[in-house]
Design an enzyme around this catalytic site. Structure first.
Site, PDB file in Angstrom:
ATOM      1  N   CYS A   2       0.818  -1.230  -0.087  1.00 40.06           N
ATOM      2  CA  CYS A   2      -0.115   0.005   0.228  1.00 40.06           C
ATOM      3  C   CYS A   2       0.849   1.499  -0.126  1.00 40.06           C
ATOM      4  CB  CYS A   2      -0.911   0.057   1.152  1.00 40.06           C
ATOM      5  SG  CYS A   2      -1.984  -1.260   1.184  1.00 40.06           S
ATOM      6  N   ARG A  27       4.030  -0.412  -4.711  1.00 44.93           N
ATOM      7  CA  ARG A  27       3.557  -0.836  -3.467  1.00 44.93           C
ATOM      8  C   ARG A  27       2.533  -1.828  -3.246  1.00 44.93           C
ATOM      9  NH1 ARG A  27       6.799   1.724   0.478  1.00 44.93           N
ATOM     10  NH2 ARG A  27       5.205   0.977   1.990  1.00 44.93           N
ATOM     11  N   TRP A  74      -2.699  -2.822  -1.572  1.00 43.06           N
ATOM     12  CA  TRP A  74      -2.281  -4.255  -1.897  1.00 43.06           C
ATOM     13  C   TRP A  74      -3.273  -4.966  -0.740  1.00 43.06           C
ATOM     14  CZ3 TRP A  74      -0.531  -8.193   1.356  1.00 43.06           C
ATOM     15  CH2 TRP A  74      -0.021  -9.478   0.628  1.00 43.06           C
ATOM     16  N   ASN A 100      -1.856   2.387   5.393  1.00 45.99           N
ATOM     17  CA  ASN A 100      -0.884   1.320   5.197  1.00 45.99           C
ATOM     18  C   ASN A 100      -0.667   0.219   6.396  1.00 45.99           C
ATOM     19  OD1 ASN A 100       0.984  -0.531   4.218  1.00 45.99           O
ATOM     20  ND2 ASN A 100       2.470   1.014   4.314  1.00 45.99           N
ATOM     21  N   GLY A 101      -0.700  -0.949   6.402  1.00 42.53           N
ATOM     22  CA  GLY A 101      -0.513  -1.667   7.533  1.00 42.53           C
ATOM     23  C   GLY A 101      -1.605  -2.694   7.907  1.00 42.53           C
ATOM     24  N   GLU A 485      17.180 -18.301  -6.368  1.00 46.06           N
ATOM     25  CA  GLU A 485      16.878 -16.801  -7.051  1.00 46.06           C
ATOM     26  C   GLU A 485      16.387 -17.071  -8.414  1.00 46.06           C
ATOM     27  OE1 GLU A 485      16.296 -14.271  -5.791  1.00 46.06           O
ATOM     28  OE2 GLU A 485      16.622 -12.527  -7.229  1.00 46.06           O
ATOM     29  N   LYS A 489      12.536 -15.733  -9.419  1.00 48.60           N
ATOM     30  CA  LYS A 489      12.508 -14.635 -10.472  1.00 48.60           C
ATOM     31  C   LYS A 489      11.392 -15.294 -11.547  1.00 48.60           C
ATOM     32  CE  LYS A 489      13.433 -12.034  -8.814  1.00 48.60           C
ATOM     33  NZ  LYS A 489      14.193 -11.696  -7.738  1.00 48.60           N
ATOM     34  N   GLU A 492       7.677 -15.494  -9.843  1.00 48.80           N
ATOM     35  CA  GLU A 492       7.108 -14.531  -9.355  1.00 48.80           C
ATOM     36  C   GLU A 492       6.567 -13.469 -10.556  1.00 48.80           C
ATOM     37  OE1 GLU A 492       8.755 -11.289  -7.007  1.00 48.80           O
ATOM     38  OE2 GLU A 492      10.970 -12.008  -7.844  1.00 48.80           O
ATOM     39  N   HIS A 508      17.589 -37.440  -4.384  1.00 50.12           N
ATOM     40  CA  HIS A 508      16.764 -37.475  -3.220  1.00 50.12           C
ATOM     41  C   HIS A 508      15.274 -37.408  -3.443  1.00 50.12           C
ATOM     42  CE1 HIS A 508      20.390 -38.594  -1.137  1.00 50.12           C
ATOM     43  NE2 HIS A 508      20.836 -37.773  -1.572  1.00 50.12           N
ATOM     44  N   LYS A 607       5.714  -4.648  -3.971  1.00 46.67           N
ATOM     45  CA  LYS A 607       7.238  -4.312  -3.624  1.00 46.67           C
ATOM     46  C   LYS A 607       7.731  -4.436  -2.236  1.00 46.67           C
ATOM     47  CE  LYS A 607      11.484  -3.512  -5.200  1.00 46.67           C
ATOM     48  NZ  LYS A 607      12.022  -4.433  -5.961  1.00 46.67           N
TER      49      LYS A 607
HETATM   50  O1  M6R Z   1      12.569  -5.226   0.674  1.00 44.68           O
HETATM   51  P1  M6R Z   1      12.938  -6.596   1.094  1.00 44.68           P
HETATM   52  O2  M6R Z   1      14.160  -6.920   0.197  1.00 44.68           O
HETATM   53  O3  M6R Z   1      12.914  -6.895   2.616  1.00 44.68           O
HETATM   54  O4  M6R Z   1      12.145  -7.457   0.689  1.00 44.68           O
HETATM   55  C1  M6R Z   1      12.022  -8.885   0.860  1.00 44.68           C
HETATM   56  C2  M6R Z   1      11.320  -9.754  -0.210  1.00 44.68           C
HETATM   57  O5  M6R Z   1       9.878  -9.438  -0.326  1.00 44.68           O
HETATM   58  C3  M6R Z   1      11.620  -9.598  -1.864  1.00 44.68           C
HETATM   59  O6  M6R Z   1      12.905  -9.814  -1.946  1.00 44.68           O
HETATM   60  C4  M6R Z   1      11.008 -10.550  -2.737  1.00 44.68           C
HETATM   61  O7  M6R Z   1      11.200 -11.775  -2.575  1.00 44.68           O
HETATM   62  C5  M6R Z   1      11.150 -10.053  -4.290  1.00 44.68           C
HETATM   63  N1  M6R Z   1       9.836  -9.487  -4.831  1.00 44.68           N
HETATM   64  C6  M6R Z   1      11.636 -10.934  -5.042  1.00 44.68           C
HETATM   65  O8  M6R Z   1      11.928 -10.553  -6.404  1.00 44.68           O
END
Ligand code: M6R
Length: 612
Positions: A2, A27, A74, A100-101, A485, A489, A492, A508, A607
């Site tokens: 948010c 956000r 969000w 927000n929260g 990673e 990527k 997501e 395994h 984000k």
């Molecule tokens: O702002 P942060 O690095 O603490 O965020 C952590 C995760 O939410 C963030 O890395 C998320 O996994 C990314 N969208 C991945 O690309």
């Protein structure tokens, strides 16, 4: 999670709100809305969808006024729709708020308000807060400011709020606890934002509100108090901002721009910290806690998502160069068990945004247990950077794409610098090795630049496998976090199911998944243990899996067994190994684009994850 924006002054508020929301859309982007006071009379517009939907909906409707608040959402409580979108107006129309929260005790508060005759239109916790403030205002016969203050003393949870009272139309009230809120200070005008980006073209003088603080903004004045009513002296700081960093700069997406920015962002991360001539590393931010680090019995790295992957990569670097034992934990798991933490432990919290709720909670727990807590953050002035005892900024510049790319490489570079800094101070690295490592570190930007010159093989692979329902990513040693990673990527932003696995673990269980339709991305750039990864590739090929390998240029063994080969320039140490993440970032980007996905704003994500 948010985004909040707001303004009080003499300017036309509508373009400030809409422009600000567009900047904050990263956000959260499932619904949005604004409220404007026009000669004391409020207009509220809110819709499901993006800011562009809100703009279309408002069209030529009335939007004059010089005081207003806006929100991009969000969803947490209640699905994304017009009714649950913010701003929320209290039942009798006295208060309009954006939030927000999460108000954790909202259900109890809601029941109490219902017993007192309140009705609710939405499913949100925010409407409960709006009605609670109004109830206190009307029945306690207090001022709007006091009503907000009393209400905040009754709520549990996290909030960044912007509040307008329709009886007291000369003020904007804001407050925060565990959700960010920044006040922009202009000439007889104030701006509010979840970060400074919505108003940076108007002012770069800002006040970062602290936890449990509220500010009352009028056209000429700001007054800050804690929610316990103690006065606070405003601390106005100046933020540096390069406007180009928050624009797409000719790229189709922020994610692509941020991938291509990495030679520069990594140079910015190491600038002023690696002294080439003296062959040394200087991390000023760690000096106050240097003796704690030197004598640390153990390092615990906490983070979430991509930041957790950076921590896993850092574990290899730290253990190899500093010889301090390292544990890496999801912040969300660490905080909910009762971890054994001692005063000679050093906890490193990694976060791009510096606002991730789970990471903040892990920091709090570690501090309570007496550990020294360091932060690796990208956003200057963020909550994590202020809650930690010391730390190092990544200086990667604003990362707008939801998928983290340049923040990851910057985080790993900071961890590498920290590991070398400590390793040298503890005499664990021989001088010749140290020079070799520094040399590799400073050449990472150049290596990435070389790789980015030709992405044609990656685009071709993306085209062929864009419709594959599953992917497996395999790596050994420090390439295992790179595999994780790569898989994150892909899932997501393209919504393809992908798993990252340590290559040797495949036998395994996951090997059962391999058949002639399964693409397996193997990061095969290891020098140490090369034969082992060759064996793993053979195991995949023996089951007719499709091997897409990431190898050093000139590789023959793995290359000849692979269906597709993506070469990276040669390097000699684990620090150089970081470059193998670049093709994986690009592969997921091109696949997502070819599948028609919204790369910068993938579904269900935001984000900055400020909820637990
Ligand atoms: O702002 P942060 O690095 O603490 O965020 C952590 C995760 O939410 C963030 O890395 C998320 O996994 C990314 N969208 C991945 O690309």
């Amino acid at each position: 999670m948010c985004g909040i924006v707001g303004y009080i002054g003499d300017r036309d508020v509508y373009p400030i709100l809409i422009g600000g929301l567009k900047r904050l859309e990263y956000r959260g982007y499932d619904s949005s809305g604004i409220a404007i006071l026009n000669n004391g009379k409020p207009v509220v517009y809110k819709v499901k969808g993006k800011i562009s939907d809100l703009e279309n909906f408002i069209g030529t409707k009335s939007k004059e006024g010089t005081i207003g608040i806006g929100h991009t959402r969000w969803a947490t409580h209640g699905e994304p729709n017009d009714v649950n979108a913010h701003p929320h107006t209290s039942m009798n129309g006295k208060f309009i708020i954006v939030h927000n929260g999460i108000i954790e005790n909202y259900a109890t508060l809601k029941q109490r308000l219902i017993k007192r005759g309140y009705t609710f239109k939405s499913e949100t916790d925010t409407e409960v807060l709006a009605n609670l403030i109004e109830y206190i205002y009307l029945f306690g016969k207090t001022s709007a400011t006091e009503a907000v203050r009393f209400a905040l003393n009754k709520v549990q949870g996290a909030y960044g709020i912007g509040v307008i009272c329709t009886d007291e139309t000369d003020k904007l009230i804001v407050a925060r606890k565990s959700s960010p809120l920044v006040v922009g200070v202009g000439d007889k005008e104030f701006f509010i934002g979840s970060d400074a980006t919505p108003f940076i073209e108007y002012t770069n003088n800002v006040i970062y509100l602290d936890n449990d603080n509220m500010a009352v903004l009028t056209k000429g004045e700001v007054s800050i108090k804690t929610i316990k009513n103690d006065a606070i002296e405003p601390n106005i700081q100046t933020v540096d901002f390069d406007f180009d960093e928050i624009e797409k700069g000719g790229f189709d997406h922020f994610m692509l721009k941020e991938i291509f920015e990495q030679p520069k962002s990594i140079s910015d991360t190491i600038r002023g910290r690696v002294d080439y001539s003296r062959n040394s590393i200087v991390l000023g931010g760690l000096m106050p806690v240097m003796s704690k680090i030197m004598n640390a019995r153990r390092i615990i790295i906490v983070g979430c998502g991509t930041s957790w992957h950076a921590g896993l990569f850092g574990e290899y670097l730290f253990e190899e160069y500093s010889r301090i034992p390292v544990e890496v934990e999801y912040a969300s798991e660490f905080r909910y068990r009762d971890p054994v933490i001692n005063s000679d432990d050093v906890v490193i919290a990694i976060s791009q945004s510096g606002e991730t709720a789970d990471t903040l909670a892990a920091i709090k727990l570690a501090k309570e247990k007496g550990a020294t807590v360091l932060g690796i953050c990208n956003v200057v002035g963020s909550s994590i950077s202020r809650e930690t005892d010391a730390g190092v900024y990544t200086h990667a510049g604003p990362e707008i794409g939801v998928a983290s790319t340049k923040a990851f490489t910057a985080q790993v570079m900071v961890l590498a610098m920290m590991a070398l800094f400590v390793g040298k101070a503890k005499y664990n690295i021989k001088p010749e090795k140290y020079s070799e490592l520094i040399d590799e570190l400073i050449h990472v930007p150049q290596q990435i630049e070389t790789m980015l010159k030709d992405t044609s093989v990656i685009e071709k692979v993306a085209d062929i496998y864009k419709d594959s329902p599953n992917f497996i990513y395999l790596g050994r040693g420090c390439y295992y976090p790179i595999a994780l990673e790569g898989a994150l990527k892909l899932k997501e932003i393209s919504y393809i199911h992908a798993i990252g696995y340590p290559a040797a673990e495949m036998k395994h269980g996951p090997i059962a998944l391999i058949d002639e339709k399964m693409p397996v991305v193997v990061i095969g750039a290891n020098k140490r243990g090369y034969d082992k990864i060759v064996n793993n590739v053979q195991e995949v090929k023996a089951r007719h899996g499709i091997v897409i390998s990431i190898v050093r240029e000139g590789d023959t063994e793995i290359a000849k067994m692979s269906d597709y080969v993506i070469e990276v320039p040669n390097f000699t140490t684990a620090i150089g190994a970081l470059i193998t993440v670049i093709p994986l970032q690009l592969l997921s980007y091109y696949i997502a684009v070819k599948r028609g996905c919204n790369v910068d704003q993938p579904r269900n994500l935001a984000k900055s994850v400020t909820v637990e």
